[in-house]
Design an enzyme around this catalytic site. Structure first.
Site, PDB file in Angstrom:
ATOM      1  N   LYS A  22      54.217  28.972  38.453  1.00  0.00           N
ATOM      2  CA  LYS A  22      52.883  28.805  39.079  1.00  0.00           C
ATOM      3  C   LYS A  22      51.790  29.259  38.120  1.00  0.00           C
ATOM      4  O   LYS A  22      50.785  28.576  37.932  1.00  0.00           O
ATOM      5  CB  LYS A  22      52.817  29.637  40.355  1.00  0.00           C
ATOM      6  CG  LYS A  22      51.418  29.853  40.895  1.00  0.00           C
ATOM      7  CD  LYS A  22      51.347  30.693  42.151  1.00  0.00           C
ATOM      8  CE  LYS A  22      51.420  32.167  41.886  1.00  0.00           C
ATOM      9  NZ  LYS A  22      50.146  32.839  41.540  1.00  0.00           N
ATOM     10  N   ASN A  23      51.989  30.423  37.467  1.00  0.00           N
ATOM     11  CA  ASN A  23      50.904  31.009  36.668  1.00  0.00           C
ATOM     12  C   ASN A  23      50.698  30.299  35.339  1.00  0.00           C
ATOM     13  O   ASN A  23      49.664  30.467  34.711  1.00  0.00           O
ATOM     14  CB  ASN A  23      51.152  32.503  36.477  1.00  0.00           C
ATOM     15  CG  ASN A  23      51.015  33.241  37.809  1.00  0.00           C
ATOM     16  OD1 ASN A  23      50.501  32.676  38.781  1.00  0.00           O
ATOM     17  ND2 ASN A  23      51.502  34.456  37.874  1.00  0.00           N
ATOM     18  N   CYS A 117      41.019  41.331  45.123  1.00  0.00           N
ATOM     19  CA  CYS A 117      42.027  40.796  46.033  1.00  0.00           C
ATOM     20  C   CYS A 117      42.870  41.976  46.491  1.00  0.00           C
ATOM     21  O   CYS A 117      42.551  43.121  46.253  1.00  0.00           O
ATOM     22  CB  CYS A 117      42.836  39.712  45.350  1.00  0.00           C
ATOM     23  SG  CYS A 117      44.127  40.360  44.348  1.00  0.00           S
ATOM     24  N   ARG A 122      40.269  43.681  40.112  1.00  0.00           N
ATOM     25  CA  ARG A 122      40.468  42.515  39.236  1.00  0.00           C
ATOM     26  C   ARG A 122      39.165  41.994  38.622  1.00  0.00           C
ATOM     27  O   ARG A 122      38.701  40.901  38.906  1.00  0.00           O
ATOM     28  CB  ARG A 122      41.211  41.415  39.996  1.00  0.00           C
ATOM     29  CG  ARG A 122      42.524  41.968  40.520  1.00  0.00           C
ATOM     30  CD  ARG A 122      43.384  40.949  41.150  1.00  0.00           C
ATOM     31  NE  ARG A 122      44.036  40.120  40.135  1.00  0.00           N
ATOM     32  CZ  ARG A 122      44.910  39.156  40.463  1.00  0.00           C
ATOM     33  NH1 ARG A 122      45.150  38.902  41.720  1.00  0.00           N
ATOM     34  NH2 ARG A 122      45.473  38.428  39.515  1.00  0.00           N
ATOM     35  N   ASP A 305      54.512  41.771  38.693  1.00  0.00           N
ATOM     36  CA  ASP A 305      54.777  40.825  39.786  1.00  0.00           C
ATOM     37  C   ASP A 305      56.181  40.967  40.344  1.00  0.00           C
ATOM     38  O   ASP A 305      56.543  40.300  41.314  1.00  0.00           O
ATOM     39  CB  ASP A 305      54.580  39.381  39.317  1.00  0.00           C
ATOM     40  CG  ASP A 305      53.122  39.095  39.055  1.00  0.00           C
ATOM     41  OD1 ASP A 305      52.821  38.095  38.394  1.00  0.00           O
ATOM     42  OD2 ASP A 305      52.277  39.906  39.489  1.00  0.00           O
ATOM     43  N   ARG A 397      51.814  30.541  48.992  1.00  0.00           N
ATOM     44  CA  ARG A 397      50.922  30.254  47.859  1.00  0.00           C
ATOM     45  C   ARG A 397      51.706  30.171  46.562  1.00  0.00           C
ATOM     46  O   ARG A 397      51.310  29.514  45.620  1.00  0.00           O
ATOM     47  CB  ARG A 397      49.867  31.357  47.721  1.00  0.00           C
ATOM     48  CG  ARG A 397      48.818  31.369  48.772  1.00  0.00           C
ATOM     49  CD  ARG A 397      47.809  32.455  48.529  1.00  0.00           C
ATOM     50  NE  ARG A 397      47.324  32.433  47.149  1.00  0.00           N
ATOM     51  CZ  ARG A 397      46.444  33.307  46.675  1.00  0.00           C
ATOM     52  NH1 ARG A 397      46.001  34.276  47.443  1.00  0.00           N
ATOM     53  NH2 ARG A 397      46.032  33.225  45.430  1.00  0.00           N
TER      54      ARG A 397
HETATM   55  C1  EPZ Z   1      47.770  37.183  36.116  1.00  0.00           C
HETATM   56  O1  EPZ Z   1      46.649  37.713  36.790  1.00  0.00           O
HETATM   57  C2  EPZ Z   1      48.687  36.654  37.204  1.00  0.00           C
HETATM   58  N1  EPZ Z   1      47.982  35.623  37.955  1.00  0.00           N
HETATM   59  C3  EPZ Z   1      49.096  37.788  38.154  1.00  0.00           C
HETATM   60  O2  EPZ Z   1      50.059  37.258  39.052  1.00  0.00           O
HETATM   61  C4  EPZ Z   1      49.780  38.888  37.333  1.00  0.00           C
HETATM   62  O3  EPZ Z   1      50.061  39.971  38.185  1.00  0.00           O
HETATM   63  C5  EPZ Z   1      48.862  39.345  36.193  1.00  0.00           C
HETATM   64  O4  EPZ Z   1      48.467  38.198  35.399  1.00  0.00           O
HETATM   65  C6  EPZ Z   1      49.537  40.352  35.288  1.00  0.00           C
HETATM   66  O5  EPZ Z   1      50.694  39.791  34.744  1.00  0.00           O
HETATM   67  C7  EPZ Z   1      47.886  34.383  37.417  1.00  0.00           C
HETATM   68  O6  EPZ Z   1      48.342  34.144  36.312  1.00  0.00           O
HETATM   69  C8  EPZ Z   1      47.192  33.343  38.249  1.00  0.00           C
HETATM   70  P1  EPZ Z   1      45.335  40.322  34.130  1.00  0.00           P
HETATM   71  P2  EPZ Z   1      45.352  38.135  35.915  1.00  0.00           P
HETATM   72  O7  EPZ Z   1      44.004  39.804  33.710  1.00  0.00           O
HETATM   73  O8  EPZ Z   1      45.250  37.259  34.735  1.00  0.00           O
HETATM   74  C9  EPZ Z   1      42.533  44.142  34.135  1.00  0.00           C
HETATM   75  C10 EPZ Z   1      50.973  36.645  41.094  1.00  0.00           C
HETATM   76  O9  EPZ Z   1      51.538  37.344  41.942  1.00  0.00           O
HETATM   77  N2  EPZ Z   1      41.458  43.218  33.714  1.00  0.00           N
HETATM   78  O10 EPZ Z   1      46.478  40.267  33.167  1.00  0.00           O
HETATM   79  O11 EPZ Z   1      44.190  38.239  36.829  1.00  0.00           O
HETATM   80  C11 EPZ Z   1      42.982  43.886  35.561  1.00  0.00           C
HETATM   81  O12 EPZ Z   1      42.155  44.578  36.458  1.00  0.00           O
HETATM   82  C12 EPZ Z   1      49.719  37.167  40.441  1.00  0.00           C
HETATM   83  O13 EPZ Z   1      51.367  35.529  40.699  1.00  0.00           O
HETATM   84  C13 EPZ Z   1      40.228  43.743  33.333  1.00  0.00           C
HETATM   85  O14 EPZ Z   1      40.012  44.956  33.372  1.00  0.00           O
HETATM   86  O15 EPZ Z   1      45.789  39.598  35.464  1.00  0.00           O
HETATM   87  C14 EPZ Z   1      44.393  44.414  35.548  1.00  0.00           C
HETATM   88  O16 EPZ Z   1      44.340  45.822  35.722  1.00  0.00           O
HETATM   89  C15 EPZ Z   1      49.267  38.503  41.027  1.00  0.00           C
HETATM   90  N3  EPZ Z   1      39.251  42.888  32.921  1.00  0.00           N
HETATM   91  C16 EPZ Z   1      44.878  44.132  34.134  1.00  0.00           C
HETATM   92  O17 EPZ Z   1      43.702  43.870  33.356  1.00  0.00           O
HETATM   93  C17 EPZ Z   1      39.453  41.527  32.849  1.00  0.00           C
HETATM   94  O18 EPZ Z   1      38.523  40.796  32.460  1.00  0.00           O
HETATM   95  C18 EPZ Z   1      45.797  42.914  34.024  1.00  0.00           C
HETATM   96  O19 EPZ Z   1      45.148  41.821  34.666  1.00  0.00           O
HETATM   97  C19 EPZ Z   1      40.717  41.021  33.248  1.00  0.00           C
HETATM   98  C20 EPZ Z   1      41.705  41.888  33.666  1.00  0.00           C
END
Ligand code: EPZ
Length: 430
Positions: A22-23, A117, A122, A305, A397
């Site tokens: 999905k991701n 969320c 996030r 995840d 989802r």
């Molecule tokens: C992706 O989310 C996935 N979603 C998430 O999967 C997954 O948990 C996550 O990556 C981590 O592997 C999709 O790919 C659609 P991040 P993403 O940016 O990209 C911080 C699922 O269950 N951060 O890697 O939003 C953030 O707060 C979902 O399929 C910032 O601070 O995750 C977090 O603490 C849930 N600033 C950390 O980085 C930013 O601009 C990692 O988030 C972006 C992120």
């Protein structure tokens, strides 16, 4: 409101086909509008998030032709609107991948600011930092991100946080910038690599995806392609943990075992038997499993995840385990639900201590988010008696035909939406 009703106690046994990731698919579908030519993508999971994103893309003029449940033809030549409405981003945050795609192709994009969320606030500051480093003007106006650039120019930037979304979004925009971009401290998840491979199949020039440094030589145009999405390692891991929780024997088919190494290592540590094949992994769990410690980390560390699914299994293991969630600030809500089934745990900051109990008892629980919802279903499959899981819309989802796949492994689970159907299930299972 639809629910899952589960009668636990059956060891899950058999083989299960894993769907496309999905991701990876969400980012790749968004990137498909970066060319005026037709793009064919297959092995897409048939899940709600994908359908919502395709709707958002069609809403800005992309021509979407569904070939079957898992394949789609996309042509972005008719994209005329660069603004993605709040309704879509509220439904799925990943609509923000259209920011990088539209900015890269059209030098302009407007996407509603995604809210937080259930698993944390996030923020998207790293996405915006990357777009600005490429020379875009990025403003937040009336709840919208407005990004535009006369020209996107190659840059050399260092992400302050390892972010999957920001890595992918900035990589997309940079693929059509002028000159060379070097991105450091990037995410290395398999789906980041899949997006880079997809863009390269469209004529982009991206090297180093999957390592700490990605080097991108911008190109002026991208061409059509045909591409197949990688298997979903999170769906695969979810079924692997279902084998562990139910003392079963499950082989996940059509996977890339390398993507499952951290998960397989933890299952081995607690006493499961693991057998790896070219495109399959078998998990066998006999007898009581043992406690361990887990810390979620960016890939190749243990995936966040998979944290709720691991927590459910540890709650049934002998001894005391600890889980440290280092990625998101609010991903232990499932433990409150699990306590209703007899689990014993204590949360302190971003760590949880879990005292293993010999068994769960079925109860009514509510899915707090996608992965926690799947984990609570696993708990119900291992529990004695009947479990009802509310709010399964979260699970739908991200998991294709979840209850069907579980039933094919011997689970007693059905999707219900009325008391009458609940009574009917209870009569049937006795
Ligand atoms: C992706 O989310 C996935 N979603 C998430 O999967 C997954 O948990 C996550 O990556 C981590 O592997 C999709 O790919 C659609 P991040 P993403 O940016 O990209 C911080 C699922 O269950 N951060 O890697 O939003 C953030 O707060 C979902 O399929 C910032 O601070 O995750 C977090 O603490 C849930 N600033 C950390 O980085 C930013 O601009 C990692 O988030 C972006 C992120």
């Amino acid at each position: 409101m639809e629910q899952y009703i589960i009668k636990g106690g059956n060891p899950l046994v058999g083989e299960v086909e894993i769907a496309g990731a999905k991701n990876a698919a969400l980012a790749i579908l968004a990137a498909a509008i970066m060319t005026d030519e037709t793009v064919t993508i297959d092995n897409i999971p048939d899940v709600n998030d994908i359908n919502v994103l395709l709707e958002a893309m069609s809403g800005i003029g992309a021509r979407i032709q569904r070939l079957d449940r898992h394949s789609v033809k996309i042509n972005g030549s008719n994209v005329h609107d660069f603004s993605i409405e709040y309704d879509y981003i509220k439904k799925i945050r990943a609509s923000y991948y259209l920011l990088g795609a539209l900015l890269g192709k059209y030098r302009r994009a407007e996407v509603a600011l995604p809210g937080g969320c259930n698993i944390g606030s996030r923020p998207i500051d790293q996405h915006l930092k990357g777009f600005r480093a490429l020379g875009a003007e990025v403003e937040i106006e009336h709840g919208k991100i407005v990004a535009e650039a006369e020209q996107l120019c190659g840059t050399h930037m260092y992400f302050d946080v390892v972010s999957v979304g920001a890595t992918i979004n900035v990589m997309m925009a940079a693929s059509m910038a002028e000159g060379t971009t070097i991105l450091e401290n990037v995410a290395k998840e398999p789906h980041v690599v899949d997006v880079a491979n997809f863009l390269n199949s469209m004529g982009a020039n991206i090297r180093g995806a999957g390592t700490d440094v990605i080097k991108i030589k911008g190109v002026s145009r991208l061409h059509g392609t045909s591409y197949s999405i990688i298997p979903d390692q999170i769906e695969a891991g979810t079924f692997m943990f279902a084998a562990a929780a139910t003392k079963g024997d499950i082989t996940v088919m059509n996977v890339i075992p390398k993507h499952l190494e951290a998960t397989a290592a933890k299952l081995l540590e607690i006493g499961c038997e693991i057998e790896e094949f070219d495109d399959a992994v078998r998990v066998v769990a006999k007898g009581r499993l043992k406690h361990t410690q887990v810390k979620t980390l960016p890939y190749p560390g243990f995936p966040t995840d998979m944290q709720p699914q691991m927590g459910v299994v540890l709650a049934l293991c002998e001894g005391t385990s600890t889980i440290t969630e280092s990625i998101f600030e609010n991903r232990f809500k499932y433990l409150d639900e699990l306590a209703r089934m007899g689990a014993v745990s204590k949360i302190e900051g971003n760590s949880a201590t879990i005292e293993g109990v010999p068994r769960f008892s079925g109860a009514r629980v509510s899915a707090p988010d996608l992965r926690a919802g799947a984990a609570l279903c696993i708990a119900g499959l291992a529990a004695e008696g009947i479990t009802i899981v509310d709010d399964i819309v979260y699970i739908q989802r991200g998991y294709e035909r979840f209850e069907e796949k579980l039933r094919s492994l011997g689970a007693m689970i059905e999707k219900v939406s009325s008391d009458k159907e609940i009574q009917k299930f209870k009569l049937k299972v006795g």
